[in-house]
Design an enzyme around this catalytic site. Sequence first.
Site, PDB file in Angstrom:
ATOM      1  N   SER A 126      -3.843 -12.154   9.772  1.00 50.57           N
ATOM      2  CA  SER A 126      -4.106 -13.563  10.081  1.00 50.57           C
ATOM      3  C   SER A 126      -5.443 -14.090   9.594  1.00 50.57           C
ATOM      4  CB  SER A 126      -4.001 -13.786  11.590  1.00 50.57           C
ATOM      5  OG  SER A 126      -4.969 -12.997  12.272  1.00 50.57           O
ATOM      6  N   SER A 161       0.849  -1.194   0.000  1.00 50.42           N
ATOM      7  CA  SER A 161       0.000   0.000   0.000  1.00 50.42           C
ATOM      8  C   SER A 161       0.880   1.238   0.000  1.00 50.42           C
ATOM      9  CB  SER A 161      -0.915   0.008   1.235  1.00 50.42           C
ATOM     10  OG  SER A 161      -1.467   1.294   1.450  1.00 50.42           O
ATOM     11  N   SER A 187     -12.171 -20.895  19.246  1.00 51.32           N
ATOM     12  CA  SER A 187     -13.169 -19.820  19.224  1.00 51.32           C
ATOM     13  C   SER A 187     -13.702 -19.593  17.828  1.00 51.32           C
ATOM     14  CB  SER A 187     -12.540 -18.520  19.748  1.00 51.32           C
ATOM     15  OG  SER A 187     -11.474 -18.120  18.909  1.00 51.32           O
ATOM     16  N   ASP A 192      -1.075 -11.891  28.242  1.00 47.81           N
ATOM     17  CA  ASP A 192      -0.405 -12.995  28.935  1.00 47.81           C
ATOM     18  C   ASP A 192       0.921 -13.343  28.273  1.00 47.81           C
ATOM     19  OD1 ASP A 192      -1.159 -15.784  27.175  1.00 47.81           O
ATOM     20  OD2 ASP A 192      -2.438 -14.041  26.885  1.00 47.81           O
ATOM     21  N   GLY A 196      -5.424  -8.630  26.982  1.00 44.99           N
ATOM     22  CA  GLY A 196      -4.986 -10.019  27.148  1.00 44.99           C
ATOM     23  C   GLY A 196      -3.522 -10.191  26.853  1.00 44.99           C
ATOM     24  N   ASN A 220     -11.617 -19.858  14.178  1.00 42.90           N
ATOM     25  CA  ASN A 220     -10.837 -20.104  12.971  1.00 42.90           C
ATOM     26  C   ASN A 220     -10.207 -21.493  12.943  1.00 42.90           C
ATOM     27  OD1 ASN A 220     -11.438 -17.681  11.726  1.00 42.90           O
ATOM     28  ND2 ASN A 220      -9.662 -16.613  12.554  1.00 42.90           N
ATOM     29  N   ASN A 259     -12.393 -13.418   9.144  1.00 38.07           N
ATOM     30  CA  ASN A 259     -13.688 -13.994   9.521  1.00 38.07           C
ATOM     31  C   ASN A 259     -14.376 -13.153  10.596  1.00 38.07           C
ATOM     32  OD1 ASN A 259     -13.502 -16.191   7.755  1.00 38.07           O
ATOM     33  ND2 ASN A 259     -12.247 -17.329   9.202  1.00 38.07           N
ATOM     34  N   GLU A 306      -0.303  -8.544  20.902  1.00 35.61           N
ATOM     35  CA  GLU A 306      -1.509  -8.977  21.613  1.00 35.61           C
ATOM     36  C   GLU A 306      -2.440  -7.792  21.855  1.00 35.61           C
ATOM     37  OE1 GLU A 306      -0.396 -12.351  24.747  1.00 35.61           O
ATOM     38  OE2 GLU A 306       0.704 -10.496  25.107  1.00 35.61           O
ATOM     39  N   LYS A 341      -5.197 -20.479   9.850  1.00 33.27           N
ATOM     40  CA  LYS A 341      -5.352 -21.726  10.609  1.00 33.27           C
ATOM     41  C   LYS A 341      -5.466 -22.962   9.722  1.00 33.27           C
ATOM     42  CE  LYS A 341      -5.777 -20.329  15.049  1.00 33.27           C
ATOM     43  NZ  LYS A 341      -5.041 -20.883  16.175  1.00 33.27           N
ATOM     44  N   GLY A 346      -1.934 -15.064  19.928  1.00 37.24           N
ATOM     45  CA  GLY A 346      -2.968 -15.580  20.812  1.00 37.24           C
ATOM     46  C   GLY A 346      -2.314 -16.659  21.659  1.00 37.24           C
ATOM     47  N   GLY A 347      -2.371 -17.909  21.163  1.00 33.29           N
ATOM     48  CA  GLY A 347      -1.686 -18.993  21.856  1.00 33.29           C
ATOM     49  C   GLY A 347      -0.255 -19.185  21.400  1.00 33.29           C
ATOM     50  N   GLY A 348       0.095 -18.549  20.253  1.00 35.76           N
ATOM     51  CA  GLY A 348       1.481 -18.568  19.817  1.00 35.76           C
ATOM     52  C   GLY A 348       1.815 -19.482  18.659  1.00 35.76           C
ATOM     53  N   TYR A 394     -18.860 -26.989   7.087  1.00 33.75           N
ATOM     54  CA  TYR A 394     -17.754 -27.827   6.634  1.00 33.75           C
ATOM     55  C   TYR A 394     -17.901 -29.274   7.114  1.00 33.75           C
ATOM     56  CZ  TYR A 394     -15.217 -23.560   5.293  1.00 33.75           C
ATOM     57  OH  TYR A 394     -14.828 -22.377   4.713  1.00 33.75           O
TER      58      TYR A 394
END
Length: 320
Positions: free
Chosen positions: A305, A29, A79, A211, A209, A81, A308, A205, A54, A180-182, A116
Amino acid sequence: MLQPPSYADVVAASARIAGHAHRTPVMTSRTADAESGARLFFKCENLQRMGAFKFRGAFNALSCFDAAQRKAGVVAFSSGNHAQAVALSARLLGMPATIIMPHDAPAAKVAATRGYGGQVVLYDRYTEDREAIGKRLAQEQGLTLIPPYDHPHVIAGQGTAVKELIEESGPLDALFVCLGGGGLLSGSALAARALSPGIKIYGVEPQAGNDGQQSFRSGAIVHIDTPHTIADGAQTQHLGQYTFDIIRREVDDILTVSDEELVECMRFFAARMKIVVEPTGCLGFAAARKLQAQLRGKRVGVVLSGGNIDMARFCQLLAE
């Protein structure tokens, strides 16, 4: 316990998913470049099959099943994806899939998972433990549990996105990846370190959140309550052991951004680049905007990422 993944596993995953996962476009861009003073390369996983990165990790993991595992089927918790990714991958590979999803997951993600062919089991993310539910169903029904991030085959599959990004863009000075979870960040770090050794790697993150940031700075995995944020893909409570080990070793820093900054990025992508990016997918760009003074003259990769999000919710957030 499986061996931790390496870049060789990312290469193997790339061959495994070829012809099944999309090789998503890398977009640029002029407006983003002018604003930041950097050269930005956006890896558009919002245009991946089922709308998110994912699919890469799920298809790679399920492709490694033996005949008995395929016959019994897979169970996953997500949750949204990862749920869709496992359901679609299972359908393509001819195996049954049971998906544990929070009752407040975006309606579009639940509907897509069922579409699906996944059998959806709902739970309350604020009072129930999805990992415990998954382990129980796996034991009772002989299913193979594929977690959303803390699994070597999942991590290796996710790393293929940044492998493709750097193959197309060339060496990068910095990389911004949502956290998120990595799974995506750890896989991306394996690919980035191998293909662009001097790169600075940042996980991002939501502020509500952080963490991962706390874990990164303390040197031990920190558990938090489920955060309240519009970035539903990053509403994780802790990193995984596989992902944390890689992040601690390969990542330069973990940053945070506000929900308001995510909405501004969603607006930018819709107005300037004509693409729909979900809030979680905007984490990396939001952080890059905050660090633009440090990025001037640099070549910067940003992983988008996923895309959706319910259209009504998308319009509501942009209108606010």
